[in-house]
Design a protein around this motif. Sequence first.
Motif, short mmCIF file in Angstrom:
data_model
loop_
_atom_site.label_atom_id
_atom_site.label_comp_id
_atom_site.label_asym_id
_atom_site.label_seq_id
_atom_site.Cartn_x
_atom_site.Cartn_y
_atom_site.Cartn_z
N GLY A 127 3.33 13.16 7.08
CA GLY A 127 2.76 13.43 5.67
C GLY A 127 3.71 12.66 4.48
N ILE A 128 5.05 12.86 4.51
CA ILE A 128 5.83 12.46 3.65
C ILE A 128 5.83 10.54 3.66
CG2 ILE A 128 8.21 11.98 3.13
CD1 ILE A 128 8.84 14.82 4.21
N ILE A 129 5.66 10.27 4.82
CA ILE A 129 5.63 8.61 5.23
C ILE A 129 4.31 8.19 4.51
CG2 ILE A 129 5.34 6.91 6.75
CD1 ILE A 129 7.06 8.80 8.90
N ARG A 130 3.22 9.04 4.62
CA ARG A 130 1.76 8.70 4.15
C ARG A 130 2.14 8.86 2.67
NH1 ARG A 130 -0.81 11.80 7.09
NH2 ARG A 130 -1.47 10.22 8.65
N ALA A 131 2.53 9.57 1.93
CA ALA A 131 2.70 9.79 0.74
C ALA A 131 3.63 8.62 0.16
CB ALA A 131 3.40 11.13 0.40
N PHE A 132 4.66 8.18 0.86
CA PHE A 132 5.56 6.95 0.38
C PHE A 132 4.48 5.72 0.34
CE2 PHE A 132 7.75 3.40 1.63
CZ PHE A 132 8.77 3.39 0.59
N GLN A 133 3.71 5.66 1.42
CA GLN A 133 2.83 4.49 1.49
C GLN A 133 1.90 4.55 0.37
OE1 GLN A 133 1.54 5.13 5.47
NE2 GLN A 133 3.09 3.89 6.44
N ILE A 134 1.23 5.67 -0.04
CA ILE A 134 0.11 5.68 -1.03
C ILE A 134 1.10 5.49 -2.41
CG2 ILE A 134 -1.20 7.32 -2.38
CD1 ILE A 134 -1.79 8.94 0.41
N GLN A 135 2.15 6.21 -2.65
CA GLN A 135 2.95 5.90 -3.92
C GLN A 135 3.32 4.49 -4.04
OE1 GLN A 135 3.21 7.86 -6.33
NE2 GLN A 135 4.49 6.70 -7.67
N ASN A 136 3.68 3.82 -3.09
CA ASN A 136 4.22 2.35 -3.06
C ASN A 136 3.37 1.13 -2.88
OD1 ASN A 136 7.20 3.03 -3.82
ND2 ASN A 136 6.68 4.41 -2.17
N GLY A 137 1.91 1.72 -2.88
CA GLY A 137 1.16 0.57 -2.86
C GLY A 137 0.97 -0.28 -1.51
N ILE A 138 1.36 0.37 -0.25
CA ILE A 138 1.02 -0.14 0.97
C ILE A 138 -0.25 -0.18 1.22
CG2 ILE A 138 1.74 -0.21 3.22
CD1 ILE A 138 4.41 1.23 2.33
N SER A 139 -0.79 -1.09 1.86
CA SER A 139 -2.27 -1.58 1.75
C SER A 139 -2.82 -0.44 2.80
CB SER A 139 -2.69 -2.86 2.10
OG SER A 139 -1.90 -3.29 3.18
N THR A 140 -2.08 -0.43 4.01
CA THR A 140 -2.75 0.31 5.21
C THR A 140 -1.89 1.72 5.34
OG1 THR A 140 -3.08 -1.54 6.39
CG2 THR A 140 -2.95 0.35 7.74
N GLY A 180 0.97 6.98 8.16
CA GLY A 180 1.80 7.86 8.32
C GLY A 180 2.95 7.72 9.51
N THR A 181 2.89 6.25 9.70
CA THR A 181 4.00 5.77 10.61
C THR A 181 4.72 4.57 9.84
OG1 THR A 181 2.48 4.34 11.84
CG2 THR A 181 2.90 6.40 12.64
N VAL A 182 6.01 4.41 10.30
CA VAL A 182 6.72 3.41 9.67
C VAL A 182 6.66 2.15 10.62
CG1 VAL A 182 9.07 2.67 9.09
CG2 VAL A 182 8.42 5.17 8.56
N GLY A 183 6.28 0.95 10.12
CA GLY A 183 6.07 -0.20 10.62
C GLY A 183 6.80 -1.26 9.70
N PRO A 184 6.78 -2.60 10.16
CA PRO A 184 7.21 -3.71 9.31
C PRO A 184 6.83 -3.54 7.81
CG PRO A 184 6.40 -4.32 11.32
CD PRO A 184 5.92 -3.00 11.18
N LEU A 185 5.52 -3.27 7.46
CA LEU A 185 5.27 -3.42 6.05
C LEU A 185 5.92 -2.26 5.19
CD1 LEU A 185 1.24 -3.85 6.03
CD2 LEU A 185 3.01 -5.30 5.03
N THR A 186 6.07 -0.91 5.82
CA THR A 186 6.65 0.01 5.18
C THR A 186 8.16 -0.19 4.78
OG1 THR A 186 5.11 1.57 6.12
CG2 THR A 186 7.17 2.56 5.18
N ILE A 187 8.83 -0.67 6.03
CA ILE A 187 10.24 -1.34 5.96
C ILE A 187 10.52 -2.11 4.89
CG2 ILE A 187 12.11 -2.41 7.37
CD1 ILE A 187 11.95 0.39 8.26
N ASN A 188 9.70 -3.32 4.80
CA ASN A 188 9.89 -4.34 3.70
C ASN A 188 9.90 -3.70 2.49
OD1 ASN A 188 10.36 -6.38 5.70
ND2 ASN A 188 8.19 -6.82 5.87
N THR A 189 8.62 -2.63 2.21
CA THR A 189 8.69 -2.13 0.97
C THR A 189 10.13 -1.33 0.70
OG1 THR A 189 6.25 -2.16 1.23
CG2 THR A 189 7.28 -0.60 -0.28
N MET A 190 10.39 -0.72 1.76
CA MET A 190 11.69 0.18 1.46
C MET A 190 12.83 -0.76 0.92
SD MET A 190 11.82 2.82 4.63
CE MET A 190 10.53 4.00 4.78
N LYS A 191 12.74 -1.89 1.76
CA LYS A 191 13.97 -2.75 1.39
C LYS A 191 13.82 -3.47 -0.27
CE LYS A 191 15.70 -4.69 5.70
NZ LYS A 191 15.85 -5.74 6.43
N LYS A 192 12.80 -3.36 -0.57
CA LYS A 192 12.30 -4.12 -1.81
C LYS A 192 12.48 -3.12 -3.00
CE LYS A 192 8.88 -7.53 -0.24
NZ LYS A 192 7.38 -7.85 -0.25
#
Length: 753
Positions: free
Chosen positions: A39-52, A55-67
């Motif tokens: 749920g927290i991962i899903r919330a992070f993805q929603i909040q930070n505009g990740i397209s997909t 609820g799991t951390v993949g390359p898109l989410t990691i790259n967003t964290m790095k930015k």
Amino acid sequence: MSDQNVKAAQKYLNAMFGGHKDWVKLDEDGKTGTAVMQGIIRAFQIQNGISTITGTVGPLTINTMKKLAIITKMDPNDTPQVNVCLIQCALFCKGYAAGGITGIYYTSGVNAVKKMQENAGLEVTGKIDWKVWSGLLSLNWFTKVSGGDSNIVLIQQQLNSDWSDVIGVGPCDGIASRQTILSLVGALQAAEGVTTELITDLNSVNFGDATTNAFPGTLQNGQNSTKYVPFNKIAQYGLYFNGYNPGRFDGVFDSTTESKVSEFQEFYGLTGIGLVTKGKVNVSTMKSLLTSKGDTNRAAKACDCATVLNKQQALDIKNAGYTHVGRYLTGSVGKEHTPKYLTSTEVKNIENAGLSVFPIYQDGGYELNYFKDPSQGSVDAQTAILAAERIGIPSGTTIYFAVDFDCYSYQIDTFIIPYFEQIHMIFFSSTNDKNYKVGIYAPRYVCTKVYEAGLASKSFVADMSTGFSCNLGYSMPKNWAFDQFCELNSFSSSPSFPLDKDAYSGRDTGFKKFDAVSTKTDEEIAQENLRAKVKIARNQYVYNVMEPLGYLNKIMDVGVEYDKEISLGTMMSPQGAIDISTKISTSLESSTGKIYNIKVDIGNDGELTQTCKNQIMEISSNLSDTGIEGADNFGNTIEKIALSVKSGNIAFEINNVFANSVEFSIVFSTSDLLPEEEKEWTISVALIFTMTLNSNSGLEFNVVEFTKEHSNILAGAVILVLAGALVVNAIPSIIALFSAGAGTVFGLLIQAL
């Protein structure tokens, strides 16, 4: 256990993101775990505009964290940030005191992040960078969990400290998880410079040619310069995970590390084949430390194949340096169902080539469902024994039974151990005239568990499948005999054929000479098949009866013998004793002591008929208030047995009634063991309980009452004795129930002198 801070996090997340189409509502129960972290991962993805939103951390989410901008300590008057709220939620769910879900990253939050960084082996800055994000927004724990190992925690922390730029932030929970083990190869590639970018999926790492070619020569005692320390560390980690504690994990290659390397090489069969120098870590040793299959180019003394070997193929195997070959007892391979089993002609070819043989049984075992059938082990054991006898496998040979799928550790106790318990039962019965031994072919941890349960004498390890869950992070079983590590798709011969290379430990020497077997006519083979079919059906009947009653282990201990009364032990008490025995007969024996009989009858729906159920209920309805453990559930047990055996009778008997002793029996029998055969095939399984009162107990059996009581009451008495005999210290309770003062329907069966 519910945690108020976790509950607050769940409430916040539902309130903040509940309106989004991809949100999955969280239970607000205060329990941390997979659901809330996703749920927290899903919330992070929603909040930070990740397209997909996954609820799991993949390359898109990691790259967003790095930015994201690094978050440092805020002022209490700063504007709250949603991302800070997410960090605070994650800290709470990981067990850290974040102070509150305020959106202000202040003292409590900073201290919590520092503690998390310290636990994870990261640089302690208190700043929220991508490593903090990826660590907190994961399913990883950063403190030792129950069952965790402090040395593994240290190794995990050092991996994060040294190589998290490449392998990411792994757990520090003390568990040799898939992620931790795979990270060792990733760390090696980082140390070599083969990999410099973050590996977003550790399942993709491979100890391939690039990693092999970049390895820095040989690691050895005293070679501890800055260049070698990172590699020495990884070797020490690998030693520990394989069961050899070097005593240090700082990259200093000392005499203890050298000694442990030597022990590892010797046990794993790496010595004596021109592969390694004892005590030194070359690339081949490192491959065996970090992957189950090790160096697939190494020489092997053993092999196995599914090809029926002709004369030339057998000779070519021998001439290639192999001394042992594993061959199948039964079955076929491929869509064409090409036979893979040993033939009489092949036997001569193998003997003439001078090869030793180790037999394998595998007619299935490629998926979990195969092991869910409670009768599979019994059927396989008997089929293997018959096939081994037919082809002339000599006495005492180990037969390897296959578990050939990615078995998870939790499935071993539930499905694999029961399968081998049945095999063990058959192998320790009169069915196994030639005293064959049970072996197992399986991933490492499956082999170890079955061996430790006393159910397999030798292991043939399926190490070729490096990604199998029960290979990753597990050491070789102590009883390993053969270790399958490489498949040759085309072994050079005439014609060429697939061949698996197997390391050889010497624990199973196999055999070179088959026993002579007579040539049989078709009629003789048909009769032999029928006898085998009857044997299998009878043994399965015994299993179907004894397993629900709780006596299967006792039968396994003594072995199945027919037409002979066998003692299963004695239960003692101050008032008396119960001698337990069984008699398994190939015929139906008449009895004068039968006092109640249940006719097993199955309806068209595959269930017991109502008449049969009523008969069972009649004798079990009076048992619920007896206080004897298991007695109240005995009706269900009888129903289960009746459904398994499908036909025949269940008789309750009381015989040889004397003042100081009575014999209680329950007898299961059928004359319809093989309904598809014209001839009647019979079996009866009797459990006999002889209760004897001590002469100084002041009690005796009321012989008159045994003749007066209704049959269903006496049948209930048999059940009480049967159930009570499984419970330590239950005999006094049974005697009390049978005595005049007990005030139950079973009273008056025992009277005071």
